[in-house]
Each structure stands twice: as C-alpha cells, then as structure tokens.
Design an enzyme around this catalytic site. Structure first.
Site, PDB file in Angstrom:
ATOM      1  N   LEU A   1       0.789   9.930  -1.623  1.00 19.85           N
ATOM      2  CA  LEU A   1       1.584   8.916  -0.926  1.00 19.85           C
ATOM      3  C   LEU A   1       1.680   9.366   0.526  1.00 19.85           C
ATOM      4  CD1 LEU A   1       4.571   8.279  -3.412  1.00 19.85           C
ATOM      5  CD2 LEU A   1       2.576   6.818  -3.015  1.00 19.85           C
ATOM      6  N   ASP A   2       1.667   8.410   1.458  1.00 21.86           N
ATOM      7  CA  ASP A   2       1.787   8.765   2.871  1.00 21.86           C
ATOM      8  C   ASP A   2       3.123   9.464   3.121  1.00 21.86           C
ATOM      9  OD1 ASP A   2      -0.577   7.411   3.254  1.00 21.86           O
ATOM     10  OD2 ASP A   2       0.400   5.547   3.899  1.00 21.86           O
ATOM     11  N   LYS A   3       3.189  10.167   4.237  1.00 22.22           N
ATOM     12  CA  LYS A   3       4.421  10.907   4.557  1.00 22.22           C
ATOM     13  C   LYS A   3       5.643   9.982   4.566  1.00 22.22           C
ATOM     14  CE  LYS A   3       6.224  14.270   7.822  1.00 22.22           C
ATOM     15  NZ  LYS A   3       6.041  14.986   9.084  1.00 22.22           N
TER      16      LYS A   3
END
Ligand code: URA
Length: 264
Positions: A103-105
C-alpha cells in the site's frame, strides 16, 4: 517438523544464528528440561519443549496478522531510516515476516503480514485475480460514463490497459457507514471535507491487479484525483473495523481457512 536448535531459536526472534548459538553455549537453553550445549541438535517442533532462561519458547512456523495500516508508514519489512509496517507488529514471534503486497505510504487499511511465502505468492499472482476493495475519496469532475470506463480498462501509461474494475458511488459518508461500520473513515471524511472547497465523491472500487499507484492513476486517467484511499478487503478478508489505524490482530482460524481455500 524437525529443525536444528539454532534455527528454532533464531526463527522465534531470539537473535541471529550467532547470537542464539552463544545463548546455547552459555547454558541458557534446555531441551525437555535437560541443559543443552549443542546448537546442531535436531528439535521436533511439535513435541520438544525448549526453554531459554527457564521460560518456554514456543515455535511458530507461520504467523498471519491483519494490520490496519495508518497513513505515513511505508510498506516494507525493514528500512534504515523510516518506520515500516513490520515495526508496528510488536509481539511478532518470527523474524521473517513481510507484508503481502504493497500500500502507498499515504494509503490506509487492510494489510496482511505473514511469513507464508506460498500463500502470499498465490494471493498476489495475477492469475488468481484476487479482488481488493478500497474506498476512495475523489475530487474533480466525474465523467458520466466512469463506470463503463473503469469496466473497460484504462490506459494509465503502462503497456497494457488495466483489468476491469468495479465502481460504486456512495451518495454520503453515512450511507457508506451503513454498509461498512467504520467510524474512523467518517472522522477522516469530515476532516478532509472541512479542509477543501472541492466536493468529494465517495467511491468503492474493486480491482484484481496490484500495479503501482493503480487506483490513483486510474482516477487521474479520467481527470480526477484521489485525495484519500483505504483498503477494506483482500480476497475473503475484510478489515476488522474495531482496529484503529496502527493496530493489528492475528487472523482467526476461519479467516485463514477461507483465505487458503482460494488456492487449494
Ligand atoms: N492503488 C493505489 O493507487 N495506491 C495504493 O496504495 C493501492 C492501490
């Protein structure tokens, strides 16, 4: 399963192979209540009882956690500078855990963490088409034919168009919360909505791929912007809404067997 004593101890997170060998040499370890000095001894993980400084050290071949990933933490096993999702799993037993997918930051929500490489591989395999459902707050003008565009696949600058994605629009945050009892997202929505003059659309989006920034790039391709993204499900696993961002729990036996049934 039979494994060497030093592997048993290192797998349970007591230290590196060298460190655990030193523990054994120093007489800190017993096998079935008899002191042991030989790190190469074969241990039966089902029946033997290992103690370190008199405390039983159980063996966990696999661990499976559901994490409610908060924004601001990177999806990696370890990093020299930044805090990772693995740092959030405080009472882990295994040292070889990793996140299943990415998952993106700034993305929140469901992240599975395990050391079961076979399961992770199958969950992430493009051939298995495992569904992942997200809630996205989206700003910008929504094209009338957005459902068809997402269904047909979009050119997001890769070699191939995206696989069909399913979209559902929620007319309000309370309607979303009627379907998913997620108090946290209601708070988030109110914060973001207070902060922006743009109108926010609330979409549920289900994809079966895991390309880099896929959902953000799909909305960009139709002239919109994702301002908030949270994953709610992966395959049969639904995020436990009682977990606050940053909290985690072990998968239940039922969740695990459902998850495994997709590839057995
Ligand atoms: N799609 C994105 O754009 N970001 C994520 O973190 C997951 C899916």
């Amino acid at each position: 399963m039979k494994i060497r004593l030093d592997k048993y101890l290192a797998d349970t997170g007591l230290g590196t192979r060298t460190e655990v060998k030193a523990l054994v040499k120093n007489g800190a370890v017993s096998l079935n209540d008899m002191p042991v000095k030989d790190s190469s001894l074969k241990i039966d993980t089902e029946t033997d009882i290992i103690k370190v400084h008199g405390k039983i050290i159980g063996y966990y071949e696999y661990e499976y956690y559901m994490l409610s990933k908060p924004a601001g933490i990177i999806t990696a096993s370890r990093d020299k500078k930044a805090k990772t999702v693995l740092d959030l799993i405080e009472d882990k037993k295994r040292r070889d855990l990793f996140p299943v997918g990415r998952l993106d930051k700034d993305t929140e929500g469901l992240l599975l963490i395990t050391n079961d490489g076979d399961m992770a591989h199958k969950l992430l395999s493009p051939k298995k088409h495992v569904s992942k459902t997200y809630i996205a707050f989206v700003s910008g003008e929504i094209p009338d034919n957005i459902y068809q565009l997402f269904k047909d696949g979009l050119d997001i600058g890769d070699d191939k168009k995206t696989k069909p994605a399913e979209l559902k629009l929620y007319p309000s945050i309370s309607e979303l919360c009627n379907v998913y009892p997620d108090n946290m997202i209601e708070e988030k929505y109110n914060l973001i909505a207070n902060d922006t003059s743009d109108s926010l659309n609330i979409f549920e989006i289900t994809i079966t791929e895991g390309r880099y920034h896929e959902i953000k790039r799909m909305f960009e391709a139709v002239g919109c912007a994702v301002v908030y993204l949270k994953r709610y499900s992966m395959g049969s696993i639904l995020l436990d809404f009682s977990l606050k961002p940053g909290e985690y729990r072990i998968l239940t036996d039922e969740e695990l067997s459902k998850l495994k049934s997709i590839y057995t």
